[in-house]
Design a protein around this motif. Structure first.
Motif, PDB file in Angstrom:
ATOM      1  N   LEU A 167      67.739 105.951  42.794  1.00 54.46           N
ATOM      2  CA  LEU A 167      67.523 104.548  42.438  1.00 54.46           C
ATOM      3  C   LEU A 167      68.728 103.754  42.928  1.00 54.46           C
ATOM      4  O   LEU A 167      69.861 104.080  42.577  1.00 54.46           O
ATOM      5  CB  LEU A 167      67.378 104.413  40.923  1.00 54.46           C
ATOM      6  CG  LEU A 167      66.889 103.071  40.392  1.00 54.46           C
ATOM      7  CD1 LEU A 167      65.461 102.809  40.833  1.00 54.46           C
ATOM      8  CD2 LEU A 167      66.955 103.037  38.875  1.00 54.46           C
ATOM      9  N   ARG A 168      68.468 102.716  43.748  1.00 53.82           N
ATOM     10  CA  ARG A 168      69.604 101.940  44.284  1.00 53.82           C
ATOM     11  C   ARG A 168      69.495 100.494  43.833  1.00 53.82           C
ATOM     12  O   ARG A 168      69.000  99.633  44.555  1.00 53.82           O
ATOM     13  CB  ARG A 168      69.629 102.036  45.807  1.00 53.82           C
ATOM     14  CG  ARG A 168      69.997 103.424  46.269  1.00 53.82           C
ATOM     15  CD  ARG A 168      70.384 103.487  47.729  1.00 53.82           C
ATOM     16  NE  ARG A 168      71.064 104.742  48.004  1.00 53.82           N
ATOM     17  CZ  ARG A 168      71.551 105.082  49.184  1.00 53.82           C
ATOM     18  NH1 ARG A 168      71.438 104.261  50.210  1.00 53.82           N
ATOM     19  NH2 ARG A 168      72.166 106.237  49.337  1.00 53.82           N
ATOM     20  N   VAL A 169      69.945 100.254  42.625  1.00 53.70           N
ATOM     21  CA  VAL A 169      69.785  98.914  42.064  1.00 53.70           C
ATOM     22  C   VAL A 169      71.051  98.408  41.395  1.00 53.70           C
ATOM     23  O   VAL A 169      71.038  97.366  40.750  1.00 53.70           O
ATOM     24  CB  VAL A 169      68.654  98.894  41.021  1.00 53.70           C
ATOM     25  CG1 VAL A 169      67.321  99.026  41.685  1.00 53.70           C
ATOM     26  CG2 VAL A 169      68.856  99.977  39.989  1.00 53.70           C
ATOM     27  N   ASN A 208      73.098  98.778  46.186  1.00 59.49           N
ATOM     28  CA  ASN A 208      72.152  97.915  45.491  1.00 59.49           C
ATOM     29  C   ASN A 208      71.245  97.251  46.520  1.00 59.49           C
ATOM     30  O   ASN A 208      71.648  96.336  47.232  1.00 59.49           O
ATOM     31  CB  ASN A 208      72.916  96.870  44.668  1.00 59.49           C
ATOM     32  CG  ASN A 208      71.965  96.073  43.808  1.00 59.49           C
ATOM     33  OD1 ASN A 208      70.739  96.135  44.001  1.00 59.49           O
ATOM     34  ND2 ASN A 208      72.495  95.340  42.874  1.00 59.49           N
ATOM     35  N   ASP A 209      70.008  97.727  46.602  1.00 60.64           N
ATOM     36  CA  ASP A 209      69.066  97.188  47.589  1.00 60.64           C
ATOM     37  C   ASP A 209      68.046  96.263  46.946  1.00 60.64           C
ATOM     38  O   ASP A 209      67.120  95.803  47.618  1.00 60.64           O
ATOM     39  CB  ASP A 209      68.328  98.350  48.293  1.00 60.64           C
ATOM     40  CG  ASP A 209      69.286  99.175  49.147  1.00 60.64           C
ATOM     41  OD1 ASP A 209      70.304  98.619  49.580  1.00 60.64           O
ATOM     42  OD2 ASP A 209      69.000 100.365  49.372  1.00 60.64           O
ATOM     43  N   LEU A 210      68.223  95.966  45.640  1.00 56.79           N
ATOM     44  CA  LEU A 210      67.173  95.267  44.887  1.00 56.79           C
ATOM     45  C   LEU A 210      66.670  94.000  45.576  1.00 56.79           C
ATOM     46  O   LEU A 210      65.463  93.792  45.682  1.00 56.79           O
ATOM     47  CB  LEU A 210      67.683  94.942  43.481  1.00 56.79           C
ATOM     48  CG  LEU A 210      66.652  94.332  42.542  1.00 56.79           C
ATOM     49  CD1 LEU A 210      65.505  95.299  42.314  1.00 56.79           C
ATOM     50  CD2 LEU A 210      67.284  93.989  41.194  1.00 56.79           C
ATOM     51  N   TYR A 242      61.186  98.652  54.307  1.00 54.08           N
ATOM     52  CA  TYR A 242      61.744 100.014  54.346  1.00 54.08           C
ATOM     53  C   TYR A 242      62.869 100.276  53.368  1.00 54.08           C
ATOM     54  O   TYR A 242      63.522 101.310  53.432  1.00 54.08           O
ATOM     55  CB  TYR A 242      62.170 100.373  55.771  1.00 54.08           C
ATOM     56  CG  TYR A 242      63.221  99.466  56.369  1.00 54.08           C
ATOM     57  CD1 TYR A 242      62.875  98.194  56.838  1.00 54.08           C
ATOM     58  CD2 TYR A 242      64.538  99.866  56.491  1.00 54.08           C
ATOM     59  CE1 TYR A 242      63.832  97.362  57.389  1.00 54.08           C
ATOM     60  CE2 TYR A 242      65.497  99.041  57.047  1.00 54.08           C
ATOM     61  CZ  TYR A 242      65.130  97.777  57.493  1.00 54.08           C
ATOM     62  OH  TYR A 242      66.079  96.944  58.037  1.00 54.08           O
ATOM     63  N   HIS A 243      63.184  99.311  52.466  1.00 51.40           N
ATOM     64  CA  HIS A 243      64.107  99.606  51.371  1.00 51.40           C
ATOM     65  C   HIS A 243      63.338  99.596  50.065  1.00 51.40           C
ATOM     66  O   HIS A 243      62.569  98.670  49.811  1.00 51.40           O
ATOM     67  CB  HIS A 243      65.223  98.558  51.282  1.00 51.40           C
ATOM     68  CG  HIS A 243      66.326  98.779  52.268  1.00 51.40           C
ATOM     69  ND1 HIS A 243      66.383  98.111  53.453  1.00 51.40           N
ATOM     70  CD2 HIS A 243      67.397  99.615  52.236  1.00 51.40           C
ATOM     71  CE1 HIS A 243      67.461  98.516  54.126  1.00 51.40           C
ATOM     72  NE2 HIS A 243      68.091  99.433  53.408  1.00 51.40           N
ATOM     73  N   HIS A 244      63.577 100.602  49.251  1.00 47.39           N
ATOM     74  CA  HIS A 244      62.935 100.664  47.936  1.00 47.39           C
ATOM     75  C   HIS A 244      64.002 100.692  46.856  1.00 47.39           C
ATOM     76  O   HIS A 244      65.153 101.005  47.138  1.00 47.39           O
ATOM     77  CB  HIS A 244      62.075 101.923  47.820  1.00 47.39           C
ATOM     78  CG  HIS A 244      61.066 102.023  48.902  1.00 47.39           C
ATOM     79  ND1 HIS A 244      60.042 101.116  49.038  1.00 47.39           N
ATOM     80  CD2 HIS A 244      60.945 102.890  49.927  1.00 47.39           C
ATOM     81  CE1 HIS A 244      59.329 101.431  50.097  1.00 47.39           C
ATOM     82  NE2 HIS A 244      59.849 102.508  50.656  1.00 47.39           N
TER      83      HIS A 244
HETATM   84 MG    MG Z   1      71.707 100.898  52.348  1.00 49.65          MG
END
Ligand code: MG
Ligand code: ATP
Length: 886
Positions: A67-69, A74-76, A84-86
């Motif tokens: 999870l990148r938030v 942080n891709d939120l 392509y980012h989740h």
């Molecule tokens: Mg990245």
């Protein structure tokens, strides 16, 4: 190939290369203060990389829920807008801990992508670290050399420190990395762009994207910024599963693959709106409105996964920390669904069945907890939609006010308040404002935002110095068998937090239990002949107990005796054991759906959160208490199994928790029929708990109940308190035998006396009204009644209404009343005084109330004001008559 087949093929390939295939760690991290969510496959191997855990088996591979938030990754804000980012995604990874290095990693990656999956090598580009003169690190020629075995020179690209030098954090393991990028443009797009894939690598082109990163850890960064060689080289790779599936299925958006399409189909069905895939968009360029719909559908599909998986991992939306991050993700989805998909009621929860049907086989935790996930999401959606409504109401009021003042700009402080209290991001506020012809002061908003960030940063800032190594080796935990043990300090460091300084010690042998699994850490001392140092707390870090002290011993290298504070330890242990018995009893009484969702055990109390969908009744509570106390009286001895292989532990009947990270070897703790995976400290037998009592039962979130309970000594104290309170109460009633009956009698008497007094008061008001009506004056045809009387505010109100009912025609009645030295002014008029004479009781009372140092208001025909100055009452009454200007 389907997504599921691709996932399997990855595991099979690395299995054939002698890798141990391991399960994904939970996405939510419970015992690491530096990281809330798993954001890369390597997180769960941190302690191996840092050298505090056995590296065997040295080759491992898995798929990891990430999870990148928040924090470093942080891709939120991208999610939904790009393809392509989740927030949540699966990262396929393979590791070598001191086994193969760059050549092996590069060869295997290439073999898998090109020979096994048959990706076209002409579309693949790789990057290598260009080097950093100021840090004295040369270009990674070694990696370039191995890549040259597979790709032509013009497919190898130099990359800078930002893209091609990986660091675990400000300090710790780091090293160069090589990324693999895929040019997934169609032949037409390639022809139209006139640019080669090489030129588009790392340029944010949505069709030329990174799919795999191979990290070569070979350095350790120290706190002063310098680098030293790592004692064991590590390979750490991560490949975005959803991106790989997209390449394999020949799609141009992750959302067009079978990972997301079933969810998007369900969204279309519920909303009646259409989603345009990349191909459809290319043939048929879409409008701005349709693009908003596309983005919103992607946001919802993505966030549904993130939120559902974290609930399954035991992290519910809440107001703090990890729970707050999850709540914000969910609210972002609700906003998009509300604004662009026309969903004014809960929506996401309706998609849960589709998600479970698609992913429930690969991730059984989803299937097992479908009911809980649905319930939690629905409740969160409902409550946020209510907030959204309130926020929109507040914004409307603000815009009305601006309009009345002839302004067109909403100030940034208000926009920020909307953001902070109602979760309105700036773009939503701007959107609503724009639709109504207003702008928002963005600069002010940003200033407020910055202020808040600084506040948060100052609160959280922690500074760690380097570890000072006194001796080599790993720590041995001896706390299951001992509370005192001889030891040496093997390393220590200074930590500064909010100007407080303390030290962290790692001992070679320690009986101290570091806070973990909800059980608080031990305190105690380390001592030797010359000195005694207090251990104020102990916590777990990278698999070791870290002891917190305020000061270092004079000779840190000396030998010490480590002694746990046993009073506290035994009290915690008893509470922990009681928690196991409680868990068992709840399952017996309420049913098998009861799942532990949180637990806190300290010397004083225990708290247990669990899934259950309604209030636990008083009878059920009693039943649970009886069952637990029975088990306590049976004095069941602990039956403990250490270092049992995971599968064997399951065979023993131990209960594993969703979202908990277990090693290959686990510890099982059994007390009679209660059998759990547990690393905590327990009582040697249940009899040591003494007695168990539930103090409260409440709801913490949708579908989650909380029980707080207490044991032994604390129960005894509570019993004394109750006994004392009871004695005092009995004494109030002359130690009556039938206490309940006597108290009931008093209550009944009190009730009937209250009624009697109310009756007398009503009569008094009635008589006063009659007298006033008789004494009424007439001024220009208007009946005028004034008086100052001792009376409660409620009675005064009653009085003026009675007067009004008794008078026909125009009336002005002003009563000054006082009660306990508090003045009150009441004005009552007939309706024609308002309509024909243009009077307003509210305005008049406000003006006149100044004379009693008070304020108030009301309707045009009736108003009241309270005040402080009783002496001003009669002038205030006169003032009203004067204001009426009869
Ligand atoms: Mg990245
Ligand atoms: P990007 O530059 O595309 O954001 P990254 O440099 O952040 O990628 P890494 O941290 O190296 O990526 O992660 C390894 C792999 O995980 C990437 O190559 C990519 O395939 C995948 N990945 C990273 N972030 C995401 C995300 N937000 N959603 C889906 N996949 C991701």
């Amino acid at each position: 190939m389907t997504a599921n087949e691709i996932r399997d093929s990855y595991k099979k390939f690395f299995e054939s290369k002698q890798h141990a295939i391991v399960p994904s760690a939970p996405m939510v991290i419970k015992d690491d203060p530096t990281l809330m969510f798993t954001n890369a496959g390597m997180n769960q191997w941190k302690d191996i990389i840092l050298g505090t855990r056995d590296p065997e088996p040295r080759r491992r591979a898995d798929t990891q829920k990430c999870l990148r938030v928040s924090g470093k990754h942080n891709d939120l804000e991208e999610v939904g807008h790009d393809t392509y980012h989740h927030t949540m995604f699966e990262m396929l990874g393979n590791w070598s801990f001191g086994d193969y290095f760059k050549e092996g990693a590069i060869d295997m990656a290439w073999e898998y992508l090109v020979d096994v999956l048959k990706l076209n090598p002409e579309d693949l580009y790789v990057t290598v670290f260009e080097g950093s003169p100021e840090e004295n690190i040369p270009r990674d020629d070694e990696a370039a050399k191995y890549w040259a075995k597979h790709v032509p020179e013009d497919h190898i690209i130099n990359g800078n420190k930002h893209d091609n030098f990986w660091e675990m954090g400000d300090t710790g393991p780091c090293g160069p990395c090589s990324e693999i990028h895929v040019d997934s443009r169609t032949p037409e797009q390639k022809a139209a762009s006139g640019k080669t894939g090489r030129e588009l690598v790392n340029q944010d082109d949505p069709q030329v994207i990174e799919i795999w990163n191979l990290v070569f850890m070979q350095f350790n960064r120290k706190a002063d910024g310098s680098l030293e060689k790592l004692s064991m080289n590590v390979i750490d790779t991560g490949m975005g599963f959803e991106r790989l599936v997209r390449m394999m299925q020949g799609k141009h958006s992750n959302y067009d693959t079978d990972v997301f399409q079933p969810i998007i189909k369900a969204e279309q069905q519920i909303t009646g709106l259409k989603y345009y895939t990349f191909e459809e968009e290319t043939v048929n360029p879409i409008s701005k409105e349709q693009d908003d719909i596309n983005v919103a559908m992607r946001v919802c599909a993505d966030h549904l996964r993130a939120v559902s998986f974290s609930i399954a991992d035991g992290q519910l939306p809440s107001n703090a920390k990890a729970g707050y991050v999850i709540r914000r993700i969910l609210r972002r989805a609700v906003r998009y669904a509300y604004t662009f998909l026309g969903q004014k009621e809960g929506f996401l929860y309706k998609l849960v069945p589709t998600l479970v049907a698609e992913m429930g086989d690969a991730f059984p935790e989803l299937k097992a907890q479908q009911q809980l996930i649905t319930k939690v999401i629905k409740e969160e959606e409902d409550s946020f939609l209510r907030t959204l409504d309130k926020g929109i109401g507040m914004l409307n009021d603000a815009m009305d006010k601006l309009k009345a003042e002839g302004q067109t700009e909403l100030d940034g402080v208000q926009a920020f308040r909307l953001f902070d209290t109602y979760g309105f991001p700036l773009d939503l506020t701007e959107l609503i404002c724009r639709e109504n012809g207003f702008t928002v002061n963005e600069e002010q908003f940003n200033v407020e935002m910055q202020k808040q960030k600084e506040r948060a940063r100052n609160a959280a800032a922690v500074e760690n110095s380097d570890w000072v190594e006194l001796a080599q080796g790993e720590q041995q935990f001896v706390g299951y068998d001992y509370t005192e043990y001889e030891c040496h300090i093997i390393r220590y460091r200074k930590v500064t937090q909010k100007k407080n300084e303390f030290y962290e010690l790692v001992l070679d042998y320690t009986p101290f239990y570091g806070e973990m699994g909800g059980q608080v850490g031990d305190c105690g001392v380390i001592c030797n002949e010359p000195e005694t140092i207090d251990i104020i707390d102990s916590k777990r870090e990278n698999g070791q107990t870290v002891h917190i002290v305020k000061q270092l011993p004079k000779d840190p290298a000396a030998q010490f005796m480590a002694c746990v504070d046993t009073d506290k330890r035994y009290a915690s242990a008893a509470n922990h054991t009681a928690t196991h018995l409680l868990d068992y009893a709840l399952k017996q009484v309420l049913g098998d759906h009861v799942e532990q969702k949180g637990s806190y055990v300290s010397p004083d109390t225990l708290r247990f959160d669990f899934s259950h969908f309604e209030k636990v009744t008083d009878e059920q509570i009693r039943e649970v208490e009886r069952m637990v106390n029975d088990m306590i009286r049976q004095d069941i001895h602990i039956d403990e199994h250490r270092d049992v292989p995971f599968d064997e532990a399951k065979k023993l009947g131990a209960i594993a928790l969703f979202g908990e990270k277990y090693g290959d070897k686990v510890r099982v703790v059994r007390f009679g029929p209660s059998c759990e995976f547990c690393g905590g400290i327990h009582a040697s037998s249940t009899g040591r708990i003494g007695f168990f009592k539930i103090i409260s039962e409440s709801s913490v979130a949708a579908g989650i109940r909380r029980i707080e309970a207490t044991t032994g000594h604390d129960c005894e104290e509570r019993l004394y308190q109750m006994e004392d309170a009871m004695k005092t109460i009995k004494a109030f009633f002359n130690n009556a035998k039938d206490l309940q009956g006597v108290i009931k009698k008093y209550i009944d008497e009190h009730e009937s006396m209250k009624k009697e007094i109310e009756g007398f008061q009503a009569q008094a008001v009635e008589r006063a009204a009659q007298r006033l009506v008789e004494k009424a004056r007439k001024v220009n045809g208007i009946t005028v009644i004034t008086s100052v009387l001792p009376m409660t505010p409620a009675a005064a109100k009653d009085l003026v209404f009675k007067v009004r009912a008794a008078i026909d025609g125009p009336l002005l009645c002003v009563i000054g009343s006082h009660d306990n030295n508090k003045p009150q002014l009441s004005i009552m008029m007939s309706d024609d005084m308002v309509s024909d004479h243009g009077l307003n009781a509210g305005q008049m009372v406000r003006e006149a109330a100044k004379l009693i140092q008070g304020g108030g208001g009301g309707q045009p025909h009736f108003a009241q004001a309270g005040g402080k100055n009783v002496d001003g009452l009669s002038t205030a009454v006169d003032k009203v008559i004067e204001l009426a200007n009869l």
